[in-house]
Design a protein around this motif. Structure first.
Motif, PDB file in Angstrom:
ATOM      1  N   PRO A   1       0.522  -1.193  -0.043  1.00  0.00           N
ATOM      2  CA  PRO A   1       0.006  -0.017  -0.155  1.00  0.00           C
ATOM      3  C   PRO A   1       0.835   1.267   0.161  1.00  0.00           C
ATOM      4  O   PRO A   1       1.895   1.267   0.508  1.00  0.00           O
ATOM      5  N   PRO A   2       0.387   2.405  -0.535  1.00  0.00           N
ATOM      6  CA  PRO A   2       1.251   3.484  -0.488  1.00  0.00           C
ATOM      7  C   PRO A   2       1.728   3.893   0.997  1.00  0.00           C
ATOM      8  O   PRO A   2       0.949   3.887   1.916  1.00  0.00           O
ATOM      9  N   MET A   3       2.956   4.136   0.923  1.00  0.00           N
ATOM     10  CA  MET A   3       3.766   4.430   2.262  1.00  0.00           C
ATOM     11  C   MET A   3       4.663   5.681   1.964  1.00  0.00           C
ATOM     12  O   MET A   3       5.138   5.881   0.813  1.00  0.00           O
ATOM     13  N   PRO A   4       5.154   6.489   3.045  1.00  0.00           N
ATOM     14  CA  PRO A   4       6.068   7.738   2.920  1.00  0.00           C
ATOM     15  C   PRO A   4       7.609   7.200   2.976  1.00  0.00           C
ATOM     16  O   PRO A   4       8.103   7.324   3.815  1.00  0.00           O
ATOM     17  N   LEU A   5       7.749   6.458   1.741  1.00  0.00           N
ATOM     18  CA  LEU A   5       9.020   5.744   1.714  1.00  0.00           C
ATOM     19  C   LEU A   5      10.252   6.800   1.492  1.00  0.00           C
ATOM     20  O   LEU A   5      10.021   7.860   0.580  1.00  0.00           O
ATOM     21  N   LEU A   6      11.359   6.548   2.083  1.00  0.00           N
ATOM     22  CA  LEU A   6      12.694   7.424   2.178  1.00  0.00           C
ATOM     23  C   LEU A   6      13.215   7.316   0.650  1.00  0.00           C
ATOM     24  O   LEU A   6      13.742   8.214   0.098  1.00  0.00           O
ATOM     25  N   PHE A   7      13.535   6.124   0.136  1.00  0.00           N
ATOM     26  CA  PHE A   7      13.954   5.868  -1.084  1.00  0.00           C
ATOM     27  C   PHE A   7      12.887   6.082  -2.304  1.00  0.00           C
ATOM     28  O   PHE A   7      12.237   4.938  -2.642  1.00  0.00           O
ATOM     29  N   GLN A   8      12.606   7.131  -2.608  1.00  0.00           N
ATOM     30  CA  GLN A   8      11.731   7.438  -3.797  1.00  0.00           C
ATOM     31  C   GLN A   8      12.282   8.686  -4.508  1.00  0.00           C
ATOM     32  O   GLN A   8      13.088   9.492  -4.228  1.00  0.00           O
ATOM     33  N   ARG A   9      11.799   8.847  -6.038  1.00  0.00           N
ATOM     34  CA  ARG A   9      12.357   9.750  -6.718  1.00  0.00           C
ATOM     35  C   ARG A   9      11.131  10.499  -7.543  1.00  0.00           C
ATOM     36  O   ARG A   9      10.266   9.558  -7.796  1.00  0.00           O
ATOM     37  N   ASP A  10      11.328  11.385  -8.393  1.00  0.00           N
ATOM     38  CA  ASP A  10      10.429  12.002  -9.069  1.00  0.00           C
ATOM     39  C   ASP A  10      10.722  11.478 -10.495  1.00  0.00           C
ATOM     40  O   ASP A  10      11.845  11.696 -10.876  1.00  0.00           O
ATOM     41  N   LEU A  11       9.538  10.918 -11.012  1.00  0.00           N
ATOM     42  CA  LEU A  11       9.511  10.649 -12.472  1.00  0.00           C
ATOM     43  C   LEU A  11       8.664  11.454 -13.366  1.00  0.00           C
ATOM     44  O   LEU A  11       7.538  11.016 -13.244  1.00  0.00           O
ATOM     45  N   GLY A  12       8.988  12.537 -13.778  1.00  0.00           N
ATOM     46  CA  GLY A  12       8.059  13.351 -14.371  1.00  0.00           C
ATOM     47  C   GLY A  12       7.001  14.041 -13.430  1.00  0.00           C
ATOM     48  O   GLY A  12       7.576  14.834 -12.429  1.00  0.00           O
TER      49      GLY A  12
ATOM     50  N   ARG B   1       7.947   7.734  -7.617  1.00  0.00           N
ATOM     51  CA  ARG B   1       7.997   6.265  -7.458  1.00  0.00           C
ATOM     52  C   ARG B   1       9.044   5.875  -6.549  1.00  0.00           C
ATOM     53  O   ARG B   1      10.334   6.668  -6.448  1.00  0.00           O
ATOM     54  N   ALA B   2       8.864   4.756  -5.865  1.00  0.00           N
ATOM     55  CA  ALA B   2       9.851   4.046  -5.118  1.00  0.00           C
ATOM     56  C   ALA B   2      11.058   3.595  -5.984  1.00  0.00           C
ATOM     57  O   ALA B   2      10.931   3.075  -7.040  1.00  0.00           O
ATOM     58  N   PHE B   3      12.278   3.586  -5.342  1.00  0.00           N
ATOM     59  CA  PHE B   3      13.555   3.040  -5.752  1.00  0.00           C
ATOM     60  C   PHE B   3      13.367   1.459  -5.932  1.00  0.00           C
ATOM     61  O   PHE B   3      13.196   0.930  -4.821  1.00  0.00           O
TER      62      PHE B   3
END
Length: 221
Positions: free
Chosen positions: A56-67, A71-73
């Motif tokens: 489920p959606p979570m506030p992950l620290l390993f994420q990035r902006d794609l457009g 998205r999570a790494f």
């Protein structure tokens, strides 16, 4: 003191770790970057490779902006970053080969560092979330230098004994008796296991069986 709360993982146990100032500063920088102008970290979904499900959606620290998406790494991207980072810095191992890290390598490095700096292994087990102490000690590498340095501390005699008695030079008679004992052990096949300077309980009867037997055809000679 800042505390880092680790959600239940594969062991279904929650952990509460003490965050050092450097770690707290890094986590704070990552959090500020992810929040941006908002007051919360964006919620993203991630794929669990082993369970083959979408979390489920979570506030992950390993994420990035794609457009316009967050998205999570994936694990492959994190592994590629770990491989490329030492390559760009030119770090090499003792043989001159480029360093290659995996995420689990940092757990081994952590366990080695904390135990070598005096942390009890059972405390390291709790920090790593291991159920068994054998798992934690398996992460700890034992180097030859540790064995050499640790053995004298274990075998160090009492401080009350004078150094002249601890390290006195043996007399010639003692040295000859010591060497003669081992010569007798060799003669009696060395399987008696008797203590130093003690007589052989077999009265050296086993010497007959330890010597090479002559060929019956050559007995006449």
């Amino acid at each position: 003191m800042p505390l880092l709360q680790v959600a239940p993982s594969k062991t279904d146990s929650e952990r509460l770790l003490l965050a050092r100032p450097k770690l707290a500063d890094i986590l704070s920088a990552i959090t500020r970057r992810l929040r941006g102008s908002s007051h919360s970290i964006p919620l993203v979904t991630s794929y669990e490779v082993h369970e083959r499900i979408w979390n489920p959606p979570m506030p992950l620290l390993f994420q990035r902006d794609l457009g316009i998406e967050h998205r999570a790494f994936p694990r492959t991207a994190l592994r590629k970053l770990l491989i490329n980072t030492p390559a760009t810095t030119g770090l090499t191992d003792a043989c001159g080969e480029p360093l290659v890290f995996s995420p689990r390598d940092f757990r081994r490095i952590f366990v080695n560092e904390v135990i070598m700096n005096g942390l009890p292994p059972h405390i390291a087990r709790v920090l790593c979330g291991h159920r068994s102490l054998d798992t934690t000690t398996g992460y700890k590498a034992i180097y030859p230098a540790e064995t050499i340095e640790g053995s004298p501390r274990l075998l160090r005699p009492s401080q009350g004994c004078p150094a002249q008695r601890r390290y006195r030079t043996p007399a010639e008679e003692e040295r000859d008796a010591f060497l003669a004992h081992f010569e007798k052990r060799v003669v009696s096949t060395g399987t008696c296991g008797r203590a130093f300077s003690s007589p052989c309980v077999h009265e050296h009867a086993c010497v007959h069986y330890s010597l090479p037997r002559p060929d019956p055809a050559l007995r006449g000679r």
